[in-house]
Design a protein around this motif. Structure first.
Motif, PDB file in Angstrom:
ATOM      1  N   ALA A 190       7.434  30.756   3.239  1.00 45.46           N
ATOM      2  CA  ALA A 190       7.128  29.331   3.309  1.00 45.46           C
ATOM      3  C   ALA A 190       6.638  28.954   4.704  1.00 45.46           C
ATOM      4  O   ALA A 190       7.005  29.569   5.707  1.00 45.46           O
ATOM      5  CB  ALA A 190       8.363  28.509   2.944  1.00 45.46           C
ATOM      6  N   GLU A 226       9.613  27.883  -2.301  1.00 41.19           N
ATOM      7  CA  GLU A 226       9.859  27.950  -3.736  1.00 41.19           C
ATOM      8  C   GLU A 226      11.110  28.791  -4.015  1.00 41.19           C
ATOM      9  O   GLU A 226      11.450  29.695  -3.244  1.00 41.19           O
ATOM     10  CB  GLU A 226       8.658  28.572  -4.464  1.00 41.19           C
ATOM     11  CG  GLU A 226       7.353  27.816  -4.279  1.00 41.19           C
ATOM     12  CD  GLU A 226       7.347  26.463  -4.973  1.00 41.19           C
ATOM     13  OE1 GLU A 226       8.199  26.268  -5.888  1.00 41.19           O
ATOM     14  OE2 GLU A 226       6.526  25.612  -4.605  1.00 41.19           O
ATOM     15  N   SER A 228       7.165  16.168   6.088  1.00 39.35           N
ATOM     16  CA  SER A 228       8.225  16.012   5.092  1.00 39.35           C
ATOM     17  C   SER A 228       8.144  17.045   3.985  1.00 39.35           C
ATOM     18  O   SER A 228       8.836  16.927   2.982  1.00 39.35           O
ATOM     19  CB  SER A 228       8.159  14.603   4.483  1.00 39.35           C
ATOM     20  OG  SER A 228       6.897  14.378   3.871  1.00 39.35           O
ATOM     21  N   THR A 229       7.327  18.063   4.143  1.00 40.84           N
ATOM     22  CA  THR A 229       7.239  19.146   3.160  1.00 40.84           C
ATOM     23  C   THR A 229       7.168  20.485   3.875  1.00 40.84           C
ATOM     24  O   THR A 229       6.861  20.555   5.067  1.00 40.84           O
ATOM     25  CB  THR A 229       5.982  19.008   2.269  1.00 40.84           C
ATOM     26  OG1 THR A 229       4.818  19.025   3.095  1.00 40.84           O
ATOM     27  CG2 THR A 229       6.013  17.708   1.484  1.00 40.84           C
ATOM     28  N   SER A 230       7.443  21.538   3.126  1.00 43.19           N
ATOM     29  CA  SER A 230       7.336  22.916   3.624  1.00 43.19           C
ATOM     30  C   SER A 230       6.559  23.717   2.586  1.00 43.19           C
ATOM     31  O   SER A 230       7.150  24.236   1.636  1.00 43.19           O
ATOM     32  CB  SER A 230       8.723  23.527   3.849  1.00 43.19           C
ATOM     33  OG  SER A 230       9.480  22.751   4.753  1.00 43.19           O
ATOM     34  N   PRO A 231       5.238  23.785   2.711  1.00 38.78           N
ATOM     35  CA  PRO A 231       4.420  24.472   1.705  1.00 38.78           C
ATOM     36  C   PRO A 231       4.902  25.893   1.448  1.00 38.78           C
ATOM     37  O   PRO A 231       5.192  26.643   2.378  1.00 38.78           O
ATOM     38  CB  PRO A 231       3.020  24.467   2.336  1.00 38.78           C
ATOM     39  CG  PRO A 231       3.037  23.284   3.251  1.00 38.78           C
ATOM     40  CD  PRO A 231       4.421  23.213   3.798  1.00 38.78           C
ATOM     41  N   ASP A 253      16.860  22.512   2.154  1.00 42.60           N
ATOM     42  CA  ASP A 253      16.457  21.110   2.117  1.00 42.60           C
ATOM     43  C   ASP A 253      17.550  20.209   2.701  1.00 42.60           C
ATOM     44  O   ASP A 253      17.265  19.272   3.449  1.00 42.60           O
ATOM     45  CB  ASP A 253      16.154  20.700   0.681  1.00 42.60           C
ATOM     46  CG  ASP A 253      15.581  19.306   0.580  1.00 42.60           C
ATOM     47  OD1 ASP A 253      14.510  19.057   1.150  1.00 42.60           O
ATOM     48  OD2 ASP A 253      16.214  18.442  -0.069  1.00 42.60           O
ATOM     49  N   ALA A 288      12.106  20.479   1.274  1.00 39.37           N
ATOM     50  CA  ALA A 288      11.471  21.102   0.118  1.00 39.37           C
ATOM     51  C   ALA A 288      10.297  20.240  -0.334  1.00 39.37           C
ATOM     52  O   ALA A 288      10.094  19.125   0.149  1.00 39.37           O
ATOM     53  CB  ALA A 288      12.484  21.282  -1.004  1.00 39.37           C
ATOM     54  N   GLY A 289       9.553  20.760  -1.279  1.00 42.05           N
ATOM     55  CA  GLY A 289       8.355  20.050  -1.720  1.00 42.05           C
ATOM     56  C   GLY A 289       8.634  18.716  -2.366  1.00 42.05           C
ATOM     57  O   GLY A 289       7.781  17.842  -2.381  1.00 42.05           O
ATOM     58  N   ASP A 290       9.835  18.517  -2.925  1.00 46.67           N
ATOM     59  CA  ASP A 290      10.137  17.269  -3.608  1.00 46.67           C
ATOM     60  C   ASP A 290      10.966  16.330  -2.743  1.00 46.67           C
ATOM     61  O   ASP A 290      11.713  15.489  -3.233  1.00 46.67           O
ATOM     62  CB  ASP A 290      10.873  17.545  -4.919  1.00 46.67           C
ATOM     63  CG  ASP A 290      12.199  18.278  -4.690  1.00 46.67           C
ATOM     64  OD1 ASP A 290      12.436  18.726  -3.548  1.00 46.67           O
ATOM     65  OD2 ASP A 290      12.970  18.399  -5.650  1.00 46.67           O
ATOM     66  N   ASN A 291      10.836  16.482  -1.422  1.00 47.39           N
ATOM     67  CA  ASN A 291      11.605  15.635  -0.504  1.00 47.39           C
ATOM     68  C   ASN A 291      11.247  14.170  -0.749  1.00 47.39           C
ATOM     69  O   ASN A 291      10.115  13.762  -0.577  1.00 47.39           O
ATOM     70  CB  ASN A 291      11.283  16.016   0.949  1.00 47.39           C
ATOM     71  CG  ASN A 291      12.293  15.451   1.922  1.00 47.39           C
ATOM     72  OD1 ASN A 291      12.821  14.371   1.715  1.00 47.39           O
ATOM     73  ND2 ASN A 291      12.570  16.201   2.981  1.00 47.39           N
TER      74      ASN A 291
END
Length: 804
Positions: free
Chosen positions: A534, A524, A518-521, A501, A507-510
């Motif tokens: 991912a 984790e 702005s995310t990478s599904p 990140d 990361a998901g909580d960016n």
């Protein structure tokens, strides 16, 4: 006295039979007799009676005049009523707000130079200019063709209003005769409705506008508003649409053409065929004649200009959103919205947007894909995403989003796919930051068993020894070693995700919405996070690798450099308002990670990048989906000047590549595509070297990894793997008989290199020191040791299958 009545009957003649006729007579009274006598006396005194002459008959002229007087009276009354009504309407009808569409101006989007147009956003294609920027010939031609009394009339044409009213009542097509002021009022304030009410309102508003604005102001507004055809509103857009030049550079012939097409833009557009061209010629000659009649030009000028129409340049009618432009403009629009610009301003605010994209980088990405993808595979099924990000600035210089935007709006440079082993670079950075070193060794055997019995395998189930250093593990993309390394850190999966990140893989909580997207599904904190299940976009991957190239300083990726509004005010400037680059990794750690990635190029799966002809670092990646099918192939790498990532996926982005593509490894088509693009991008730039490795060594956890120990005599060799890999997808490179040597560090003792191939390593007969000298670390040595003791938390991941 009452009159006395007597009855007298006459006898019937002899020989006839008839009734006796009796007559009743009234005998006048005395008063009646006296009155009669008086009248007779007066008549005799006056002389003999005279007869009154009859009235003469009216002549035709008198009859017409009588009717005319009635009509005049009625007309006067009607005029008074109409005048009163007009006064009332004039007082009650206010000038409305302008029609929004005709107040808009085109927003232009430019490449990084701020001059080369990339595309535009527009409700109507319009660029308003001042009247003094318009040639006099153009202004004169429009007045001559459309309203020769413009400079002297009151803004309305009563005859035209009456003619239009009768024309509308008869159901015929609309006729002209409106003044320039009326036309301006109609398009700016009213609608195209054909009705008496609209015509009356048009006349009243024209008079009001005429009183409130100068003739020059009205003409300027008209010429910036009226439709010329070819999607162009206003003279500036029309000049470019017809003659590919600004309005200020129009000559007499070109000005006469634009003034002529105003009458009927569709009918008189020469692009619509020979009939349209002939019709335009007639109207064009009429315009020039009127200009001469009004002494705007000389007869000689008119005659010479009338001989022929001007030349019309061939102007590409390419779609605004065709090919990659649609993907670019979609990204720009979304980013402008994120920066606070609303849709109305984007489409009609007349903004000037300078992006980070360069024509060279955009062309390089497309050329590389077209030239390197396998023959017969097109964008409809084989999706290739390419992105180039500049280290140090974060500027996204170019990308390839895949299929033509008009056929598919999916931008694979943003959508991305499973990242595979390209994420191992970030896990290595996290481990070194946590205290490990390139010299530390981890379990390279396959399978590697996680707590709970979950197994991780290497490509072809190859084992590289129970204690291989991280340079060789990176070179061979040994899954087992990277999982062992992740589990050796306290909260290792969490630290790896945090490092990703920070370096550019959101990361998901960016929270700051950085990245595209702005995310990478799927990112984790699991034990196998470094193996790349991912979904990551090529832009974000290039951004993460740019952080390594920039010696550990992360620069947020961006695509908008500057935004200036129609008034010339700068509304956004990334240099002033963008986020500052941030150091997220020590320069020495970045140098070590970079060194390991260089070995992947010189002697690992990324050898195709050697064709670049200058120092580069990179990592291949191949991932499998939940059906154990190869779902993506990657190559991400960089030079000190540019980072580029390439991804190949199929269908919906998660479908089988193995057996469909001739080659499905990251070191094949993706690496060759990367090299092709980078050759163009590096052309003309100086060759730059990477920093020397620092071999950072911190306070690593004592448990969870095995220190290097001298090898035992002869390890058991595993049989060769089958041709069809059963699990890990990597290590497709030809196995060298001798691993390339790294930059040498002075060392007092030299240890012979073991002989290694894809099956493992055969140690030499000579024992060495308990700590290997730097010269031996990247040589491919993989020797068994005491075996790791794992004390990290249990894995939360399912068994990875087919990830390199």
């Amino acid at each position: 006295m009452a009159r006395m009545r007597t009855l007298s009957c006459g006898a019937a003649p002899s020989g006839t039979v008839r009734p006796a006729r009796c007559e009743v007579s009234a005998e006048p009274s005395y008063a009646d007799r006296r009155s009669t006598s008086v009248r007779e006396a007066k008549r005799r005194a006056a002389g003999p009676a005279v007869k009154k002459a009859p009235k003469p008959a009216r002549t035709r002229k008198q009859k017409v005049w009588r009717v005319a007087r009635w009509f005049l009276a009625l007309g006067l009354v009607g005029a008074l009523l109409l005048g009163a009504a007009f006064v009332v309407l004039y007082q009650t009808i206010d000038i409305p707000d302008p029609n929004e569409d005709f107040e808009t101006q085109t927003t232009f989007v430019y490449f990084d130079d701020g001059k080369t147009e990339l595309g535009r956003f527009a409700t109507q294609n319009r660029v308003s200019i001042d009247l003094d920027q318009m040639p006099q010939e153009l202004k004169d031609a429009v007045v001559a063709a459309e309203n020769d009394s413009f400079w002297t009339d009151s803004g309305i044409d009563p005859v035209g209003i009456v003619r239009a009213a009768f024309n509308n009542a008869s159901g015929n097509d609309r006729q002209g005769a409106s003044t320039i002021t009326q036309q301006y009022v109609k398009v700016l304030y009213l609608s195209q409705e054909q009705s008496y009410q609209r015509k009356i309102k048009e006349a009243i508003l024209s008079l009001k506008v005429q009183r409130q604005q100068s003739k020059s102001r009205i003409l300027e507004g008209y010429l910036n508003t009226i439709y010329f055809g070819r999607g162009a509103y206003g003279v500036e857009a029309a000049a470019r649409a017809f003659f590919d030049r600004p309005a200020k550079n129009l000559d007499l012939r070109q000005s006469a053409v634009l003034a002529s097409v105003l009458n009927n833009p569709s009918r008189f557009d020469p692009a619509n065929g020979e009939d349209a061209r002939e019709g335009l010629l007639g109207r064009y000659q009429y315009t020039l004649n009127r200009m001469a009649d009004l002494d705007m030009i000389t007869e000689d000028q008119a005659e010479r200009a009338k001989r022929r129409l001007p030349a019309f340049p061939v102007i590409e009618a390419g779609s605004t959103y065709g090919d990659q432009k649609g993907h670019m403009l979609t990204m720009v629009r979304k980013e402008l919205t994120r920066l606070g610009f609303d849709e109305g301003e984007i489409d009609g605010g007349g903004l000037r947007v300078t992006t980070t994209f360069t024509p060279k980088a955009m062309a390089a990405a497309k050329q590389a894909v077209v030239e390197e993808r396998p023959e017969g595979f097109k964008d409809k099924e084989l999706h290739v995403g390419v992105a180039s990000v500049e280290p140090g600035t974060g500027a996204v210089r170019g990308f390839y989003g895949g299929q033509d935007y008009l056929q598919s709006q999916i931008n694979w440079a943003v959508s991305g796919g499973q990242a595979g082993s390209t994420l191992k670079a970030f896990a290595l950075a996290a481990a070194i930051k946590d205290g490990f070193s390139l010299r530390d060794t981890f379990d390279g055997n396959s399978p590697y068993e996680l707590p709970g019995g979950i197994e991780v395998t290497n490509q072809g189930d190859a084992s590289y020894g129970s204690a291989i250093n991280m340079v060789y593990a990176t070179q061979k993309s040994a899954n087992s070693a990277f999982v062992d390394m992740t589990m050796a850190m306290d909260d290792g999966p969490e630290k790896v995700v945090k490092m990703m990140d920070a370096m550019g893989i959101p990361a998901g909580d960016n929270r700051n919405e950085a990245g595209f997207p702005s995310t990478s599904p799927g990112l984790e904190p699991v034990a196998t996070v470094a193996l790349g299940s991912a979904t990551v976009s090529p832009i974000n991957m290039a951004s993460g690798y740019a952080t390594i190239a920039n010696e550990g300083v992360y620069a947020e990726p961006f695509i908008i450099e500057k935004v200036v509004d129609r008034g010339g005010e700068t509304r956004y400037d990334h240099a002033k308002e963008g986020s500052e680059p941030k150091r997220v990794l020590d320069a020495d750690i970045a140098a070590d990670v970079s060194y390991a990635l260089q070995q992947n190029v010189t002697g690992g799966s990324g050898t195709a990048a050697l064709e670049l002809g200058r120092p580069s670092a990179g990592k291949t990646g191949t991932a499998t989906n939940g059906r154990d099918e190869v779902s993506s192939a990657w190559y991400a790498g960089y030079t000190p000047q540019m980072a580029t990532a390439v991804m190949y996926v199929r269908g919906k982005g998660n479908e089988q590549l193995m057996g469909w593509l001739p080659e499905y490894f990251g070191g094949s088509y993706p690496a060759r595509t990367w090299t092709n693009a980078m050759q163009t991008l590096m052309d003309g730039l100086p060759v730059e070297e990477f920093p020397e490795p620092a071999y950072v060594d911190g306070d690593a956890p004592t448990d969870g990894h095995a220190p290097y120990v001298p090898p035992p005599p002869s390890p058991t060799r595993k049989p060769p793997p089958s041709q069809q890999p059963s699990s890990d997808i990597e290590s497709e490179e030809p196995t060298p008989t001798q691993q390339p040597s790294p930059t040498q560090e002075p060392t007092p003792t030299q240890q012979p290199s073991p002989t290694c191939d894809i099956l493992g390593c055969e140690p030499s007969s000579t024992s060495g020191p308990s700590t290997p000298p730097p010269s031996q670390e990247p040589s491919g040595s993989a020797t068994p040791g005491t075996g790791p003791t794992r004390t990290a938390g249990a894995s939360r991941a399912a068994a990875p299958r087919g990830r390199d």
